[in-house]
Design a protein around this motif. Structure first.
Motif, PDB file in Angstrom:
ATOM      1  N   THR A   1     -11.074   0.986   7.684  1.00 30.55           N
ATOM      2  CA  THR A   1     -10.778   0.699   6.282  1.00 30.55           C
ATOM      3  C   THR A   1     -12.070   0.476   5.507  1.00 30.55           C
ATOM      4  O   THR A   1     -12.939  -0.302   5.925  1.00 30.55           O
ATOM      5  CB  THR A   1      -9.876  -0.538   6.162  1.00 30.55           C
ATOM      6  OG1 THR A   1      -8.651  -0.299   6.868  1.00 30.55           O
ATOM      7  CG2 THR A   1      -9.563  -0.829   4.703  1.00 30.55           C
ATOM      8  N   GLU A   2     -12.190   1.157   4.369  1.00 29.85           N
ATOM      9  CA  GLU A   2     -13.342   1.009   3.489  1.00 29.85           C
ATOM     10  C   GLU A   2     -12.936   0.193   2.269  1.00 29.85           C
ATOM     11  O   GLU A   2     -11.946   0.502   1.602  1.00 29.85           O
ATOM     12  CB  GLU A   2     -13.845   2.390   3.046  1.00 29.85           C
ATOM     13  CG  GLU A   2     -14.958   2.346   2.011  1.00 29.85           C
ATOM     14  CD  GLU A   2     -15.288   3.721   1.451  1.00 29.85           C
ATOM     15  OE1 GLU A   2     -16.055   3.793   0.475  1.00 29.85           O
ATOM     16  OE2 GLU A   2     -14.752   4.707   1.993  1.00 29.85           O
TER      17      GLU A   2
ATOM     18  N   GLY B   1       0.826  -1.202   0.000  1.00 28.30           N
ATOM     19  CA  GLY B   1       0.000   0.000   0.000  1.00 28.30           C
ATOM     20  C   GLY B   1       0.855   1.244   0.000  1.00 28.30           C
ATOM     21  O   GLY B   1       2.086   1.184  -0.069  1.00 28.30           O
ATOM     22  N   PHE B   2       0.198   2.364   0.055  1.00 27.43           N
ATOM     23  CA  PHE B   2       0.901   3.644   0.136  1.00 27.43           C
ATOM     24  C   PHE B   2      -0.039   4.685   0.721  1.00 27.43           C
ATOM     25  O   PHE B   2      -1.268   4.511   0.717  1.00 27.43           O
ATOM     26  CB  PHE B   2       1.421   4.089  -1.230  1.00 27.43           C
ATOM     27  CG  PHE B   2       0.372   4.698  -2.117  1.00 27.43           C
ATOM     28  CD1 PHE B   2       0.281   6.070  -2.268  1.00 27.43           C
ATOM     29  CD2 PHE B   2      -0.543   3.902  -2.791  1.00 27.43           C
ATOM     30  CE1 PHE B   2      -0.684   6.641  -3.079  1.00 27.43           C
ATOM     31  CE2 PHE B   2      -1.516   4.464  -3.611  1.00 27.43           C
ATOM     32  CZ  PHE B   2      -1.579   5.835  -3.756  1.00 27.43           C
ATOM     33  N   CYS B   3       0.556   5.772   1.216  1.00 26.91           N
ATOM     34  CA  CYS B   3      -0.212   6.907   1.716  1.00 26.91           C
ATOM     35  C   CYS B   3       0.088   8.127   0.862  1.00 26.91           C
ATOM     36  O   CYS B   3       1.149   8.223   0.233  1.00 26.91           O
ATOM     37  CB  CYS B   3       0.132   7.194   3.183  1.00 26.91           C
ATOM     38  SG  CYS B   3      -0.493   5.944   4.330  1.00 26.91           S
TER      39      CYS B   3
ATOM     40  N   ILE C   1      -9.282  -2.517  -3.343  1.00 29.69           N
ATOM     41  CA  ILE C   1      -8.427  -1.730  -2.457  1.00 29.69           C
ATOM     42  C   ILE C   1      -9.129  -1.492  -1.124  1.00 29.69           C
ATOM     43  O   ILE C   1     -10.363  -1.490  -1.041  1.00 29.69           O
ATOM     44  CB  ILE C   1      -8.047  -0.371  -3.084  1.00 29.69           C
ATOM     45  CG1 ILE C   1      -9.305   0.472  -3.349  1.00 29.69           C
ATOM     46  CG2 ILE C   1      -7.248  -0.555  -4.359  1.00 29.69           C
ATOM     47  CD1 ILE C   1      -8.994   1.893  -3.801  1.00 29.69           C
ATOM     48  N   GLY C   2      -8.334  -1.314  -0.096  1.00 24.83           N
ATOM     49  CA  GLY C   2      -8.818  -0.872   1.196  1.00 24.83           C
ATOM     50  C   GLY C   2      -8.370   0.562   1.423  1.00 24.83           C
ATOM     51  O   GLY C   2      -7.187   0.874   1.290  1.00 24.83           O
ATOM     52  N   VAL C   3      -9.303   1.443   1.718  1.00 27.18           N
ATOM     53  CA  VAL C   3      -9.024   2.874   1.811  1.00 27.18           C
ATOM     54  C   VAL C   3      -9.228   3.336   3.244  1.00 27.18           C
ATOM     55  O   VAL C   3     -10.241   3.005   3.884  1.00 27.18           O
ATOM     56  CB  VAL C   3      -9.939   3.679   0.867  1.00 27.18           C
ATOM     57  CG1 VAL C   3      -9.581   5.157   0.917  1.00 27.18           C
ATOM     58  CG2 VAL C   3      -9.843   3.160  -0.552  1.00 27.18           C
ATOM     59  N   GLN C   4      -8.272   4.112   3.726  1.00 36.82           N
ATOM     60  CA  GLN C   4      -8.394   4.768   5.023  1.00 36.82           C
ATOM     61  C   GLN C   4      -8.422   6.273   4.804  1.00 36.82           C
ATOM     62  O   GLN C   4      -7.516   6.822   4.159  1.00 36.82           O
ATOM     63  CB  GLN C   4      -7.224   4.409   5.933  1.00 36.82           C
ATOM     64  CG  GLN C   4      -7.214   2.957   6.390  1.00 36.82           C
ATOM     65  CD  GLN C   4      -6.007   2.652   7.252  1.00 36.82           C
ATOM     66  OE1 GLN C   4      -4.888   2.944   6.893  1.00 36.82           O
ATOM     67  NE2 GLN C   4      -6.264   2.083   8.424  1.00 36.82           N
ATOM     68  N   ALA C   5      -9.468   6.928   5.283  1.00 35.79           N
ATOM     69  CA  ALA C   5      -9.584   8.372   5.097  1.00 35.79           C
ATOM     70  C   ALA C   5      -8.431   9.121   5.752  1.00 35.79           C
ATOM     71  O   ALA C   5      -8.040  10.198   5.318  1.00 35.79           O
ATOM     72  CB  ALA C   5     -10.915   8.878   5.652  1.00 35.79           C
TER      73      ALA C   5
ATOM     74  N   LEU D   1      -5.017  10.349   2.713  1.00 31.95           N
ATOM     75  CA  LEU D   1      -5.594   9.058   2.348  1.00 31.95           C
ATOM     76  C   LEU D   1      -4.510   7.988   2.295  1.00 31.95           C
ATOM     77  O   LEU D   1      -3.372   8.257   1.908  1.00 31.95           O
ATOM     78  CB  LEU D   1      -6.278   9.151   0.990  1.00 31.95           C
ATOM     79  CG  LEU D   1      -7.548   9.997   0.899  1.00 31.95           C
ATOM     80  CD1 LEU D   1      -8.017  10.081  -0.534  1.00 31.95           C
ATOM     81  CD2 LEU D   1      -8.644   9.413   1.769  1.00 31.95           C
ATOM     82  N   CYS D   2      -4.875   6.771   2.677  1.00 30.93           N
ATOM     83  CA  CYS D   2      -3.978   5.622   2.569  1.00 30.93           C
ATOM     84  C   CYS D   2      -4.715   4.501   1.832  1.00 30.93           C
ATOM     85  O   CYS D   2      -5.916   4.290   2.051  1.00 30.93           O
ATOM     86  CB  CYS D   2      -3.535   5.133   3.945  1.00 30.93           C
ATOM     87  SG  CYS D   2      -2.455   6.298   4.816  1.00 30.93           S
ATOM     88  N   PHE D   3      -4.001   3.790   0.957  1.00 28.51           N
ATOM     89  CA  PHE D   3      -4.600   2.736   0.142  1.00 28.51           C
ATOM     90  C   PHE D   3      -3.783   1.454   0.311  1.00 28.51           C
ATOM     91  O   PHE D   3      -2.554   1.485   0.365  1.00 28.51           O
ATOM     92  CB  PHE D   3      -4.620   3.110  -1.337  1.00 28.51           C
ATOM     93  CG  PHE D   3      -5.281   4.421  -1.632  1.00 28.51           C
ATOM     94  CD1 PHE D   3      -6.645   4.474  -1.873  1.00 28.51           C
ATOM     95  CD2 PHE D   3      -4.556   5.594  -1.680  1.00 28.51           C
ATOM     96  CE1 PHE D   3      -7.263   5.677  -2.141  1.00 28.51           C
ATOM     97  CE2 PHE D   3      -5.163   6.802  -1.948  1.00 28.51           C
ATOM     98  CZ  PHE D   3      -6.526   6.841  -2.177  1.00 28.51           C
ATOM     99  N   ASP D   4      -4.473   0.322   0.359  1.00 27.12           N
ATOM    100  CA  ASP D   4      -3.850  -1.000   0.325  1.00 27.12           C
ATOM    101  C   ASP D   4      -4.396  -1.734  -0.891  1.00 27.12           C
ATOM    102  O   ASP D   4      -5.617  -1.852  -1.056  1.00 27.12           O
ATOM    103  CB  ASP D   4      -4.153  -1.806   1.592  1.00 27.12           C
ATOM    104  CG  ASP D   4      -3.471  -1.220   2.816  1.00 27.12           C
ATOM    105  OD1 ASP D   4      -2.305  -0.822   2.696  1.00 27.12           O
ATOM    106  OD2 ASP D   4      -4.113  -1.153   3.889  1.00 27.12           O
TER     107      ASP D   4
END
Length: 496
Positions: free
Chosen positions: A240-241, A181-183, A230-234, A206-209
């Motif tokens: 995780t969304e 992932g990355f931010c 993907i899993g998204v963190q605001a 935002l962070c994505f996996d």
């Protein structure tokens, strides 16, 4: 119009040549395939068309030209909207469409009826008394010029919105392998372009996996579509969304958009040093050099072996999703991973990562090889699960592969303004094309045909003008004449 044509013409190279802001790997491939032509095109900004000085100059000139045209036109249009229709010309018969009729109605009655008919047809009417009669001027269709001005003002707003998006917007691209992932920070991007007014500390947190990536293929083996789970963190630490994105289906959040722009393969290796030290799951994305077969090249670097020698280790490799040995050389015949193979060359020595000179993560520093600081220790072609032992006793095993997604994060604060401007441009253009501008002039004069006071006739002279053709205005005058003649007995009628 000339500047609009030049702007469209200047944008053509942006479609013909790969652009660094969109596909840096395609630009690198173009340099490899055209080593003589590519540097010349690069000096002409063909790989950065929309950031080039000559494109910006045309854009700025168009911007200035629009302002210079719109200010006086808007002022004149506002003045014309408040003004009455122009007076009746002295010689109506000189207009392209005119007619003259004699009716047995009083001039005031004719004038009132004619004015009522024109107003019911949504004309603005001006009525003036003259010696012996009445003159009527009428016009409609001024909204045509309003639509024209709305179109050009919207075009100006569109240019402003695009410029604002460039000043406060940014784009970043990164290759993310499944499971990684990355931010959203400039330090993590492989490449980014930011406007001069962007605050690096104010990016959306935002962070994505990348949890799973899937590519589908056409029957002939060419890639058809890419989707990524993907899993998204605001923000860091938030819930995780889960969501799925595709090439034309980005993830959107607070003005940021996350796109899938491509994909490739990340080979996995296990390296066992002569001393028994094991490095598992060594990997790095390999960039596709052939979009048809996805034959890819890359480098796996291990800066410090941890054995006290200070040496580093590197694998320079070629990955074939569907490998085939032809004449002793590995090649790929299909983009689908039907028979994954790698061709690797092992190196040991100084990688030059701390030399201070810029170095690509996808290639080795050729200078270290040329001076003998980095030495080749072996090469091999491997299937999944196979191992090769190099000259110094290092064993490399090809463990398989994972897929990576080429992701792009775009932030454009002017996108809503661009959409609204585009819609109003379309509405203004429709009004300009559909509305016709018409003018009708009438001179109504009374004349006595006998000694009787009540035995009078009225001569009605009418003429008209229409922007875009005389057919409609001819029908307009015919309808007005028929309305008048239907209420009286005509004395004479002529016109054209």
């Amino acid at each position: 119009m000339v500047l609009l044509f030049l702007l469209a013409l200047a944008a053509v190279p942006g479609s013909l040549f790969p652009q660094r802001s969109l596909t840096p790997s395609a630009v690198a491939r173009y340099f490899r395939e055209n080593p003589d032509l590519a540097p010349v095109l690069d000096r002409l900004w063909m790989f950065d068309v929309f950031a080039s000085p000559w494109f910006s100059a045309i854009y700025l000139l168009l911007f200035i030209s629009l302002i210079g045209c719109l200010v006086p036109r808007c002022t004149e249009h506002l003045r014309a909207l408040r003004a009455e229709p122009p007076p009746v010309p002295r010689h109506l018969h000189r207009l392209p469409v005119h007619t003259e009729n004699t009716v047995s109605l009083p001039s005031e009655t004719v004038a009132e009826q004619l004015e009522a008919d024109l107003r019911s047809a949504r004309f603005r009417v001006s009525r003036r008394s003259i010696p012996g009669g009445v003159e009527i001027s009428a016009e409609r269709g001024r909204v045509k010029e309003t639509g024209n001005l709305v179109f050009h003002v919207s075009l100006l707003a569109l240019l402003v919105a695009l410029a604002g998006g460039k000043l406060w917007g940014y784009e970043g691209s990164i290759l993310v392998t499944e499971g990684d992932g990355f931010c959203n920070s400039f330090q993590q991007y492989d490449r980014y372009v930011a406007g001069p007014l962007v605050d690096p500390d104010g990016l959306t947190p935002l962070c994505f996996d990348l949890e799973d990536f899937r590519a589908t293929y056409e029957p002939n083996g060419t890639p058809a579509s890419f989707t990524a789970d993907i899993g998204v963190q605001a923000e860091p630490g938030a819930a995780t969304e889960q969501t799925t994105i595709g090439v034309n289906d980005p993830f959107r959040s607070d003005g940021d958009r996350l796109y899938v722009t491509g994909h490739g393969f990340t080979p996995l290796f296990t390296v066992t040093l002569p001393g028994g030290q094991v490095f598992e799951q060594l990997s790095a994305p390999f960039l596709p050099r052939d979009s048809t077969t996805f034959a890819s090249e890359g480098v796996v670097k291990l800066p410090d072996l941890g054995d006290g020698s200070g040496d580093g280790f590197a694998l320079e490799g070629f990955f074939a999703p569907t490998g085939l040995i032809q004449g002793g050389v590995l090649t790929s015949v299909d983009a689908r991973p039907l028979n994954p193979q790698v061709a690797i060359v092992g190196y040991r020595g100084y990688l030059g990562l701390d030399s201070g000179a810029p170095q690509s993560v996808f290639t080795l520093d050729q200078r270290q090889i040329d001076v003998g600081a980095l030495n080749q220790i072996g090469e091999a072609n491997l299937d999944i699960g196979e191992s090769a032992e190099f000259e110094d006793g290092t064993v490399v095993r090809f463990d398989g592969f994972r897929e990576f997604a080429a992701l792009q994060v775009s932030h454009d604060p002017g996108q809503v303004a661009v959409l609204i401007s585009a819609i109003t441009m379309l509405l203004g253009l429709l009004v300009t094309l559909l509305v016709r501008r018409e003018r009708v002039f009438a001179r109504i004069a009374s004349s006595q045909v006998s000694s009787s006071v009540d035995d009078r006739s009225t001569t009605v002279s009418m003429a008209g003008l229409a922007l875009g053709g005389n057919g409609d205005i001819r029908e307009r005058l015919h309808g007005l004449t028929s309305s008048l003649l239907g209420d009286s007995q005509p004395g004479q009628h002529h016109g054209r």
